[in-house]
Scaffold this motif. Structure first.
Motif, mmCIF file in Angstrom:
data_model
loop_
_atom_site.group_PDB
_atom_site.id
_atom_site.type_symbol
_atom_site.label_atom_id
_atom_site.label_comp_id
_atom_site.label_asym_id
_atom_site.label_seq_id
_atom_site.Cartn_x
_atom_site.Cartn_y
_atom_site.Cartn_z
ATOM 1 N N GLY A 1 58.075 -39.884 27.397
ATOM 2 C CA GLY A 1 58.043 -40.323 26.005
ATOM 3 C C GLY A 1 57.922 -39.227 24.982
ATOM 4 N N ASN A 2 57.857 -37.974 25.411
ATOM 5 C CA ASN A 2 57.652 -36.913 24.435
ATOM 6 C C ASN A 2 58.413 -35.643 24.831
ATOM 7 O OD1 ASN A 2 56.506 -34.726 22.910
ATOM 8 N ND2 ASN A 2 54.690 -35.937 22.512
ATOM 9 N N LEU B 1 60.565 -32.004 13.777
ATOM 10 C CA LEU B 1 60.345 -33.289 14.444
ATOM 11 C C LEU B 1 58.869 -33.658 14.481
ATOM 12 C CD1 LEU B 1 62.835 -33.078 17.453
ATOM 13 C CD2 LEU B 1 63.103 -34.350 15.317
ATOM 14 N N MET B 2 58.008 -32.673 14.607
ATOM 15 C CA MET B 2 56.575 -32.927 14.614
ATOM 16 C C MET B 2 56.126 -33.519 13.272
ATOM 17 S SD MET B 2 53.489 -30.299 15.637
ATOM 18 C CE MET B 2 53.771 -29.205 14.237
ATOM 19 N N VAL C 1 55.489 -41.166 10.718
ATOM 20 C CA VAL C 1 55.693 -42.523 11.235
ATOM 21 C C VAL C 1 54.535 -42.953 12.135
ATOM 22 C CG1 VAL C 1 57.227 -44.034 12.549
ATOM 23 C CG2 VAL C 1 58.196 -42.199 11.143
ATOM 24 N N ILE C 2 54.203 -42.126 13.116
ATOM 25 C CA ILE C 2 53.243 -42.506 14.144
ATOM 26 C C ILE C 2 51.846 -42.766 13.578
ATOM 27 C CG2 ILE C 2 52.027 -41.668 16.214
ATOM 28 C CD1 ILE C 2 54.664 -40.212 16.942
ATOM 29 N N PHE D 1 49.386 -36.296 20.622
ATOM 30 C CA PHE D 1 50.772 -36.633 20.941
ATOM 31 C C PHE D 1 51.725 -35.896 19.998
ATOM 32 C CE2 PHE D 1 54.622 -39.200 20.651
ATOM 33 C CZ PHE D 1 54.884 -39.526 21.973
ATOM 34 N N ILE D 2 51.390 -35.876 18.730
ATOM 35 C CA ILE D 2 52.236 -35.214 17.732
ATOM 36 C C ILE D 2 52.293 -33.706 17.982
ATOM 37 C CG2 ILE D 2 52.392 -34.641 15.267
ATOM 38 C CD1 ILE D 2 51.205 -37.514 14.770
#
Length: 496
Positions: free
Chosen positions: A180-181, A207-208, A214-215, A416-417
């Motif tokens: 997923g990443n 992208l980060m 959003v996240i 995650f980011i």
């Protein structure tokens, strides 16, 4: 250090994705297909009407929930799930399957998808049936809940269910950084550098930042973005692939022949040993098929469970459509585009081109679109892979919530980011190997849960068919918990 990790991971990956795992995955799908009386075929028209068809005819499917309602619409749940499944697996994964498994791998990818439809269906039915609301008022569902509350409710299985639920959550957490990443971001960075000369570190930083916007907004913001992004990217890619396929339509007879011959080693893959050819076709077809549609992993059920749907079977049907759209439609188009473009010797199954991964698909597109072909694929991977990152961030959030509580999820989102930057600069082979390993580990407890609770899925399906299709007046099966069952019954309407 990286070499040591690669060696250890390779051994784990070989164990996880051995014959027993593939038998477990496909066997579960076969069992659920039998128990539901081949629902994906016997009720094909019905589930298509109530999934794809309902998007255009039923306003309840696409209508956004109120601001105070923490659930998302059925269409948003599908788009978020498709955002996570339609990713690099549909381009890079299919290309890898053709290179290492030959055209026959596509046949086994179809087999995995056919039975995977009912595995995904069963996961979603159980996800809705055993979901609960967290302290924020959001629906929380997934394998961890039906393992704990479903399997754990059986005599003498309380501790087993609890342990498997924790293991699933841990594996899901790890998988969210792999499939997923890192593997997704790695593919984007590599393609942006090859197509436009953009340094990996620059891609990673951009992208980060975009992902953070959003996240950090939670599931409703993720769903709001994916419901716009997924239809756009899927339609554009399908149109591009269809153009290539139509221009090369005279090759389709040979393409089908190569797929079926390669699947059963009537022709050896790449001129190799026949028995080895079958094994490679089966293994790569199944691995890449599971990587693409994720049926059996128990992943997409976590976002499907956030839907405002009342009927478990309704969300189960969206699960069938998810696998159908991802593998039968998108993956097949990628495969036919490559196979019909002249880059594969259809007699031996050997790839003639020296290109690998997405570059092979880009070269196939270039046979029709010229220099714009690789650029088109680079942009497609950008959209596909980034949307996957958004979808999987929610899966990881739900796993983290199960382990540490809803208030701690902000910690996971930030980590995650940050990992997005690492994914842009790491080894591609390591990223894919880690993804395969964590996928397999995640599937084990989930499939145990689905198999153990298969009688429940059968009863819920029969209950729905008797009520909605045969018109019988019986009590619906909406939840395992009396208080939620009562609440859902009160809110039941024709759209469910």
């Amino acid at each position: 250090m990286i070499e040591m990790i690669t060696n250890i991971n390779g051994k784990i990956n070989g164990f996880v994705w051995g014959l027993p795992m593939l038998v477990l995955l496909v066997g579960t799908g076969i069992l659920m297909t039998i128990l539901t009386k081949v629902f994906q075929l016997s009720h094909f028209g019905y589930w298509m009407k109530h999934t794809l068809g309902s998007i255009f005819t039923d306003k309840h499917i696409t209508k956004h929930t109120e601001a105070h309602d923490k659930s998302i619409s059925q269409f948003q749940s599908l788009c978020t799930a498709l955002a996570a499944t339609i990713g690099t697996g549909n381009i890079v994964g299919v290309a890898s399957a053709l290179i290492f498994g030959g055209p026959g791998a596509i046949f086994w990818m179809w087999i995995v998808a056919f039975f995977g439809m009912m595995t995904n269906y069963s996961e979603n039915v159980l996800g809705i049936f055993y979901r609960r609301k967290n302290e924020k008022g959001e629906w929380s569902g997934g394998a961890m809940y039906y393992l704990r509350d479903g399997l754990g409710s059986k005599k003498g299985m309380k501790q087993v269910g609890a342990v498997l639920a924790v293991l699933f959550s841990v594996f899901c957490l790890l998988a969210s950084f792999g499939i997923g990443n890192m593997s997704q971001i790695n593919s984007i960075a590599g393609n942006m550098k090859a197509a436009f000369g953009v340094p990996n570190i620059v891609t990673g930083i951009v992208l980060m930042i975009l992902a953070a916007l959003v996240i950090l907004g939670g599931i409703k913001r993720i769903a709001s973005v994916t419901e716009k992004l997924v239809p756009f990217m899927a339609i554009i890619y399908v149109i591009g692939a269809l153009i290539v396929c139509i221009i090369n339509i005279d090759q389709f007879g040979a393409v089908f022949g190569a797929i079926f011959k390669g699947a059963f080693a009537m022709k050896a893959v790449g001129g190799g040993i026949v028995g080895s050819g079958v094994k490679m076709a089966v293994t790569w077809g199944m691995k890449r098929g599971v990587f693409s549609n994720e049926a059996g992993l128990g992943s997409s059920v976590m976002v499907h469970s956030s839907s405002n749907v009342k009927e478990p079977v309704r969300q189960g049907m969206w699960g069938i459509f998810e696998v159908f759209a991802d593998t039968i439609v998108v993956c097949s188009l990628t495969a036919f585009t490559v196979l019909s473009s002249g880059l594969v010797d259809l007699e031996t199954g050997a790839v003639i081109s020296a290109s690998e991964g997405s570059a092979l698909v880009g070269e196939a597109f270039s046979t029709v679109f010229g220099a714009a072909g690789p650029v088109f694929i680079a942009l497609a991977i950008l959209l596909f892979a980034f949307s996957t990152v958004l979808g999987w961030s929610h899966y990881g959030t739900k796993a983290f919530e199960y382990l540490f509580g809803s208030k701690a999820t902000i910690i996971y989102r930030v980590i995650f980011i940050v990992f997005i930057l690492g994914g842009a600069t790491m080894s591609l082979d390591l990223a894919w190997d880690l993804s395969d390993t964590f996928n397999g580990l995640m599937a084990i407890p989930n499939l145990i849960g689905v198999l153990a609770l298969s009688p429940i899925v059968m009863k819920i399906t029969k209950n729905y068919v008797d009520r909605k299709i045969k018109g019988e007046h019986i009590k619906p099966m909406l939840s395992a918990f009396p208080e939620i069952q009562k609440e859902q019954e009160q809110g039941l309407d024709g759209s469910d």
